[in-house]
Design an enzyme around this catalytic site. Structure first.
Site, PDB file in Angstrom:
ATOM      1  N   HIS A   1       0.644  -1.214  -0.010  1.00  0.00           N
ATOM      2  CA  HIS A   1       0.034   0.139   0.094  1.00  0.00           C
ATOM      3  C   HIS A   1       0.806   1.207  -0.076  1.00  0.00           C
ATOM      4  CE1 HIS A   1      -3.716  -2.323   1.669  1.00  0.00           C
ATOM      5  NE2 HIS A   1      -3.373  -2.561   0.522  1.00  0.00           N
TER       6      HIS A   1
ATOM      7  N   TYR B   1       0.721  -7.573   5.406  1.00  0.00           N
ATOM      8  CA  TYR B   1       1.075  -8.344   4.047  1.00  0.00           C
ATOM      9  C   TYR B   1       2.561  -8.861   4.076  1.00  0.00           C
ATOM     10  CZ  TYR B   1      -2.837  -5.642   2.203  1.00  0.00           C
ATOM     11  OH  TYR B   1      -4.028  -5.322   2.186  1.00  0.00           O
TER      12      TYR B   1
ATOM     13  N   ARG C   1      -2.046  -2.139  10.812  1.00  0.00           N
ATOM     14  CA  ARG C   1      -3.362  -2.054  11.053  1.00  0.00           C
ATOM     15  C   ARG C   1      -4.230  -3.022  11.785  1.00  0.00           C
ATOM     16  NH1 ARG C   1      -4.587  -3.093   5.259  1.00  0.00           N
ATOM     17  NH2 ARG C   1      -6.175  -4.697   5.235  1.00  0.00           N
TER      18      ARG C   1
END
Length: 675
Positions: free
Chosen positions: A251, A260, A314
């Site tokens: 991202h 990720y 997150r």
């Protein structure tokens, strides 16, 4: 004519041999895949035994945790319950198939149950009575046909293209021999939702799903293409993926160790083992990159099996710090099996060191600044600390699919210290999210800003760090929401020295700096509002306007910051310590955090051993023993007693040997290279 016939026969023979070879390779990879799905690896039994002691999560959205839970032993009682509760249409009543959430989408539970049923079937089809096998197979056919007929679609593309095929793909491989031709074609249709594309871990996930389709179709060419796409991400220097400092981005320029990046490492270690001893095996260089990502990157951020909060990104899920630690150890074991003996030995040490039950001193020590991710880790034999920052170059945090609803300030200089490892375990429902440990921000009761609707970037390039031997300095110029502050952290064997200067804002709101916010464990000792001790950590205030300590009963719920959870109010008691700053002029602070210490050591600490030289708008500098740690934001001179003035023209972090008068380490803020 005879020559032509011989040539034809030769070509036919070679083609048949090649096809058989390809078929054998497909069959081998398929067998390897099923072997991995079932967890039939004696070497992982110790890890599985430890994992089984950790209760499973009931509400799961994190793909890493979903795949971790797939490793748990499957009980016959659980299978009997699934068979007895399945409806005649192949659905389960306790699943909301009309769910519209973008995270924690409930219909995915159906696919998880299908995988569980097929795993149990494959493991026990020769052990169970024929009637039991028939009931189990019938339930699988029912559940599978329900999914095929309903063609459910999530509003979040990730589930449709990645999450669902990634769960059902192994299901189809396990049950392939029992599927009808119609079911198999429907299975291939599901897998067709995945196609080559995207970047980073998303690219790997998609290619992995295509690989499963190739195995179902016995398509060697497609399998090889999928393998090539997967391995193409084992490379440095791309915008997303593995960075040169062994962090991981997704991202955009954003550190994604726990999200990720962890999926990438887990997937790549899986494929490393899957392709081993076949023509699709990763190259030695690719294996080296993967082992370096583990040993030079990931092993820094886990302490006694607990994942650093600053590396969760997150994904602030319940038990995420433990679950991700287990994920890493399983991935490390798979990677170890394909590594050279010397590397394998280092990986085994990392696995052993991160048992959550281990109480042995930690031998993996040092200071590392991940210059491409604005992230610093400091490790000693007794404790670990981390700092997470952001800059014009690096995105600090994100809010996606209702994950991390309150994490707006999590990269504003968050500082965590660990001794046991569980200091912040499941603390998030009770936090004041404006008092995240280490950050400087406004004191306010207003809602936490949404980074997708509010300017979320730190508008400064003056962020970085440098290491010398086992110590280091990290610094950040914070420019955000009309608030500015220079923040620096000096890491030593015994403490973290925290310095702040030029703290001011274009606002009348009070500014505060949080020192710590963690669970309350026992009494808080204090000495003149300057020295504090709580649990295993000391805090010494060397300079501040007002210091406040609180022990509060708090209420909160996971749903407040992670939208996938069901409403449930929880209670706990928190200890917090923070500073309030003056409004009439730029403020500053200097304090120490001393992990793994005692009340007596905090009382007796000699603050004269720390000589502050500068803590102003241009620079921060301190002498500790024979070293001067400096962060410079504007060209200036550093005056060290007994030395000529040292001119520093380029903003950055510097370490100077005070007796020799020379730089022993420095890194300008504009570069990622240590000099």
């Amino acid at each position: 004519m005879k020559k032509q016939l011989l040539l034809f026969l030769l070509i036919t023979c070679c083609t048949a041999h090649a096809q058989k070879s390809f078929s054998d390779s497909i069959a081998l990879i398929k067998r390897n895949y099923i072997h991995a799905i079932l967890g039939e690896d004696e070497g992982k039994r110790v890890l599985l035994k430890q994992l089984a002691t950790i209760p499973r999560e009931q509400e799961v959205s994190d793909q890493n945790v979903i795949e971790l839970q797939q490793l748990y032993p499957i009980s016959s009682k659980e299978i009997k319950r699934l068979i007895s509760t399945i409806g005649t249409d192949g659905s389960w009543k306790d699943i909301n198939y009309s769910d519209t959430k973008r995270s924690g989408w409930e219909p995915k539970i159906h696919t998880e149950r299908l995988l569980k049923l097929t795993k149990y079937y494959h493991q026990n089809k020769r052990k169970l009575q024929q009637s039991e096998i028939s009931r189990l197979a019938n339930a699988i056919h029912q559940a599978m046909d329900f999914w095929f007929s309903q063609e459910l679609v999530c509003k979040n593309w990730w589930y449709n293209q990645i999450g669902i095929p990634r769960t059902l793909g192994p299901t189809f491989l396990l049950f392939e021999q029992e599927m009808s031709e119609q079911e198999k074609q429907s299975a291939i249709k599901v897998m067709m939702n995945s196609a080559f594309g995207m970047t980073g871990q998303n690219k790997v996930w998609l290619a992995g799903n295509v690989l499963i389709r190739a195995l179902l179709q016995n398509d060697w060419k497609l399998a090889k293409e999928a393998r090539d796409v997967i391995s193409s991400e084992i490379i440095l220097g791309q915008k997303e993926g593995i960075k040169a400092d062994w962090s991981f981005h997704q991202h955009g320029p954003q550190q994604q160790f726990g999200n990720y990046g962890l999926s990438f490492l887990c997937n790549m270690s899986f494929y490393s083992k899957l392709f081993a001893r076949t023509s699709l095996a990763f190259s030695k260089e690719q294996q080296k990159i993967l082992s370096s990502l583990l040993l030079e990157g990931y092993q820094w951020i886990v302490w006694r099996g607990y994942w650093d909060v600053n590396g969760l990104n997150r994904q602030l899920f319940r038990n995420a710090d433990i679950d991700k630690g287990f994920n890493l150890r399983f991935a490390a074991y798979s990677l170890m099996k394909s590594s050279e003996p010397e590397v394998a030995g280092k990986i085994q040490e990392m696995i052993d060191r991160n048992s959550i039950s281990s109480k042995a001193p930690n031998p993996f020590i040092g200071n590392k600044h991940f210059c491409e991710s604005d992230y610093t880790i400091h490790r000693t034999p007794r404790w670990m600390a981390s700092v997470r920052m952001a800059s014009e170059r690096v995105i600090g945090t994100e809010l996606v699919n209702e994950d991390n609803l309150k994490g707006y300030y999590m990269a504003d200089g968050a500082l965590y210290t660990y001794v046991r490892g569980d200091e912040y375990h499941n603390i998030f429902p009770f936090w004041d999210w404006r008092r995240i440990p280490g950050i400087t921000t406004y004191e306010s009761n207003a809602p936490i800003p949404n980074p997708n609707k509010t300017d979320s970037r730190n508008h400064s390039s003056c962020v970085g760090g440098v290491t010398y031997q086992q110590t280091g300095i990290t610094a950040m110029q914070l420019k955000r929401n009309k608030l500015e502050a220079n923040k620096a952290w000096v890491f030593t064997d015994d403490y973290v020295l925290c310095m702040g200067s030029n703290i001011h804002a274009d606002s009348t709101a009070t500014i505060m700096t949080s020192i710590d916010q963690r669970f309350s464990k026992g009494k808080v000792w204090s000495d003149g509002n300057k020295r504090f001790f709580h649990n295993n950590t000391g805090y010494i205030i060397l300079q501040a306007d007002t210091c406040i300590t609180l022990t509060e009963n708090k209420e909160g719920q996971w749903k407040d910051f992670m939208g996938m959870y069901r409403p449930e109010v929880l209670k706990n008691k928190l200890f917090s310590i923070y500073l309030k700053h003056r409004k009439d002029m730029p403020a500053s602070y200097i304090y120490l955090t001393l992990p793994a210490t005692t009340q007596q050591k905090v009382r007796n600490f000699d603050s004269n051993s720390i000589r502050i030289i500068r803590n102003d708008k241009e620079a921060q500098a301190v002498v500790i023993k024979d070293l001067c740690y400096v962060s410079v934001y504007h060209p200036t001179q550093i005056l060290i007693e007994g030395q000529n003035p040292i001119a520093i023209s380029e903003p950055g972090t510097y370490i100077i040997h005070t007796k020799k008068g020379n730089f022993v380490a420095h890194r300008p803020f504009t570069t990622g290279n240590s000099i």
